[in-house]
Design a protein around this motif. Structure first.
Motif, PDB file in Angstrom:
ATOM      1  N   THR B   2      -3.975  -6.306   3.217  1.00  0.00           N
ATOM      2  CA  THR B   2      -3.511  -5.657   4.439  1.00  0.00           C
ATOM      3  C   THR B   2      -4.629  -5.412   5.433  1.00  0.00           C
ATOM      4  O   THR B   2      -4.387  -5.182   6.597  1.00  0.00           O
ATOM      5  CB  THR B   2      -2.880  -4.303   4.120  1.00  0.00           C
ATOM      6  N   TYR B  35       0.386   9.111   7.313  1.00  0.00           N
ATOM      7  CA  TYR B  35       1.820   9.339   7.256  1.00  0.00           C
ATOM      8  C   TYR B  35       2.197   9.787   5.849  1.00  0.00           C
ATOM      9  O   TYR B  35       1.567   9.393   4.865  1.00  0.00           O
ATOM     10  CB  TYR B  35       2.601   8.051   7.557  1.00  0.00           C
ATOM     11  N   LEU B  43       9.469   8.348   7.535  1.00  0.00           N
ATOM     12  CA  LEU B  43       8.026   8.542   7.474  1.00  0.00           C
ATOM     13  C   LEU B  43       7.636   9.657   8.434  1.00  0.00           C
ATOM     14  O   LEU B  43       8.079   9.675   9.579  1.00  0.00           O
ATOM     15  CB  LEU B  43       7.290   7.264   7.890  1.00  0.00           C
ATOM     16  N   LEU B  45       4.726  11.455  10.514  1.00  0.00           N
ATOM     17  CA  LEU B  45       3.371  11.392  11.025  1.00  0.00           C
ATOM     18  C   LEU B  45       2.675  12.715  10.730  1.00  0.00           C
ATOM     19  O   LEU B  45       3.223  13.782  11.011  1.00  0.00           O
ATOM     20  CB  LEU B  45       3.391  11.136  12.528  1.00  0.00           C
ATOM     21  N   VAL B  48      -3.402  11.863  13.637  1.00  0.00           N
ATOM     22  CA  VAL B  48      -3.851  10.685  14.349  1.00  0.00           C
ATOM     23  C   VAL B  48      -5.290  10.900  14.777  1.00  0.00           C
ATOM     24  O   VAL B  48      -5.636  11.979  15.287  1.00  0.00           O
ATOM     25  CB  VAL B  48      -2.998  10.405  15.610  1.00  0.00           C
ATOM     26  N   GLU B  56      -3.916  14.138  17.181  1.00  0.00           N
ATOM     27  CA  GLU B  56      -2.590  14.642  16.840  1.00  0.00           C
ATOM     28  C   GLU B  56      -2.625  15.301  15.478  1.00  0.00           C
ATOM     29  O   GLU B  56      -3.167  14.753  14.527  1.00  0.00           O
ATOM     30  CB  GLU B  56      -1.572  13.490  16.835  1.00  0.00           C
ATOM     31  N   GLY B  98      -1.832   2.758  19.584  1.00  0.00           N
ATOM     32  CA  GLY B  98      -0.631   2.360  18.862  1.00  0.00           C
ATOM     33  C   GLY B  98       0.587   2.188  19.730  1.00  0.00           C
ATOM     34  O   GLY B  98       1.637   1.798  19.244  1.00  0.00           O
ATOM     35  N   GLU B  99       0.459   2.477  21.034  1.00  0.00           N
ATOM     36  CA  GLU B  99       1.629   2.353  21.886  1.00  0.00           C
ATOM     37  C   GLU B  99       2.074   0.902  22.007  1.00  0.00           C
ATOM     38  O   GLU B  99       3.261   0.596  22.004  1.00  0.00           O
ATOM     39  CB  GLU B  99       1.297   2.917  23.272  1.00  0.00           C
ATOM     40  N   TYR B 100       1.101   0.002  22.126  1.00  0.00           N
ATOM     41  CA  TYR B 100       1.410  -1.417  22.214  1.00  0.00           C
ATOM     42  C   TYR B 100       0.900  -2.200  21.026  1.00  0.00           C
ATOM     43  O   TYR B 100       1.289  -3.330  20.809  1.00  0.00           O
ATOM     44  CB  TYR B 100       0.827  -2.011  23.503  1.00  0.00           C
ATOM     45  N   SER B 101       0.025  -1.599  20.274  1.00  0.00           N
ATOM     46  CA  SER B 101      -0.538  -2.292  19.124  1.00  0.00           C
ATOM     47  C   SER B 101       0.183  -1.859  17.869  1.00  0.00           C
ATOM     48  O   SER B 101       0.286  -0.670  17.592  1.00  0.00           O
ATOM     49  CB  SER B 101      -2.024  -1.962  18.985  1.00  0.00           C
ATOM     50  N   PRO B 102       0.676  -2.805  17.092  1.00  0.00           N
ATOM     51  CA  PRO B 102       1.371  -2.437  15.861  1.00  0.00           C
ATOM     52  C   PRO B 102       0.437  -1.735  14.887  1.00  0.00           C
ATOM     53  O   PRO B 102      -0.779  -1.922  14.914  1.00  0.00           O
ATOM     54  CB  PRO B 102       1.811  -3.791  15.286  1.00  0.00           C
ATOM     55  N   LEU B 103       1.024  -0.933  14.039  1.00  0.00           N
ATOM     56  CA  LEU B 103       0.271  -0.290  12.980  1.00  0.00           C
ATOM     57  C   LEU B 103       0.109  -1.251  11.810  1.00  0.00           C
ATOM     58  O   LEU B 103       1.022  -1.993  11.471  1.00  0.00           O
ATOM     59  CB  LEU B 103       0.988   0.968  12.494  1.00  0.00           C
ATOM     60  N   PHE B 105      -0.595  -0.996   7.863  1.00  0.00           N
ATOM     61  CA  PHE B 105      -0.529   0.007   6.811  1.00  0.00           C
ATOM     62  C   PHE B 105      -1.285  -0.419   5.568  1.00  0.00           C
ATOM     63  O   PHE B 105      -1.356  -1.598   5.228  1.00  0.00           O
ATOM     64  CB  PHE B 105       0.928   0.278   6.417  1.00  0.00           C
ATOM     65  N   GLY B 106      -1.789   0.591   4.840  1.00  0.00           N
ATOM     66  CA  GLY B 106      -2.283   0.375   3.498  1.00  0.00           C
ATOM     67  C   GLY B 106      -1.134   0.443   2.505  1.00  0.00           C
ATOM     68  O   GLY B 106       0.023   0.667   2.884  1.00  0.00           O
ATOM     69  N   ASN B 107      -1.445   0.271   1.240  1.00  0.00           N
ATOM     70  CA  ASN B 107      -0.420   0.314   0.187  1.00  0.00           C
ATOM     71  C   ASN B 107      -0.041   1.727  -0.212  1.00  0.00           C
ATOM     72  O   ASN B 107       0.933   1.925  -0.931  1.00  0.00           O
ATOM     73  CB  ASN B 107      -0.897  -0.454  -1.043  1.00  0.00           C
TER      74      ASN B 107
END
Lengths: 116, 114
Positions: B2, B35, B43, B45, B48, B56, B98-103, B105-107
């Motif tokens: 990932t 998360y 999920l 939050l 941040v 956040e 993260g508004e336009y950039s996807p997150l 995730f880790g496992n």
């Protein structure tokens, strides 16, 4: 607070059946919309996203989603599912939090089970 | 793979223990997130960080204490947890807020509080 609703918690389909998973959100302003997928034992990964433009977006593995602003919806579809689509699907909306900053709010997920 | 690595994968701790969760991202991102994923719930939050600064705190109890020493590493320090804190804790990163950039995730770390 913003909310994202996925009304189907568990869906069971046979291979080749068509799929539609519902997603509704509560924020009335400009939003960015996402679908994430979590295959068994794997991490969450992006399936598709909508920022602007054509409300019908196409993602990986034959998935697509349609943004209908008037219905606050972003439903996920696939014409013919495969056994390998068995996974949990999460809708997410990037919208302002109470602090005014924006962050992703997720739905509770829909578990899709495809039977061979 | 990932690009976001979380350790440990599983953790069992008593309510009086102190433990830490670790997250490392190898993607060159500048935002990192914690998360909480509980069964049959969205999920949630928690925190941040953007360029190492906390931007956040989503009303998280003080028994959860995050630390972000640099843009690649994120910790979640745990102290005096409750059984209802048992869940999967996910770390994520993104380029920008993260508004336009996807997150990515880790496992996750599966935490059980006894």
């Amino acid at each position: 607070a913003q909310s994202v609703s996925q009304h189907n918690h568990h869906v069971i389909l046979s291979e080749a059946a068509s799929l539609e998973l519902g997603c509704n959100y509560s924020y009335g302003g400009t939003v960015n919309l996402f679908w994430y997928v979590q295959y068994p034992g794997q991490h969450l990964q992006l399936l598709l996203k909508y920022f602007s433009g054509d409300p019908l977006v196409k993602g990986i593995k034959g998935f697509e989603a349609e943004f209908i602003k008037s219905k606050f919806s972003f439903n996920l579809r696939k014409p013919s599912v495969q056994w390998s689509d068995t996974a949990e699907y999460f809708c997410a909306v990037n919208a302002p939090l109470g602090t005014g900053r924006r962050a992703l709010t997720f739905g509770s997920g829909t578990r899709l089970q495809v039977q061979p | 793979e990932t690009g976001v690595t979380q350790t440990p994968r599983h953790l069992v701790m008593g309510m009086t223990n102190k433990k830490s969760l670790k997250c490392e991202q190898h993607l060159g991102h500048n935002a990192m997130y914690w998360y909480k994923q509980s069964a049959k719930k969205p999920l949630e939050l928690m925190f941040v960080y953007n360029f190492k600064e906390q931007t956040e705190n989503n009303s998280v109890p003080s028994r959860f204490s995050p630390e972000c020493p640099n843009s690649s590493h994120l910790f979640l320090h745990l102290h005096t947890l409750q059984p209802e804190d048992s869940a999967l804790y996910l770390c994520a990163s993104s380029q920008g807020g993260g508004e336009y950039s996807p997150l990515h995730f880790g496992n996750g770390t599966r935490l059980t509080v006894t």
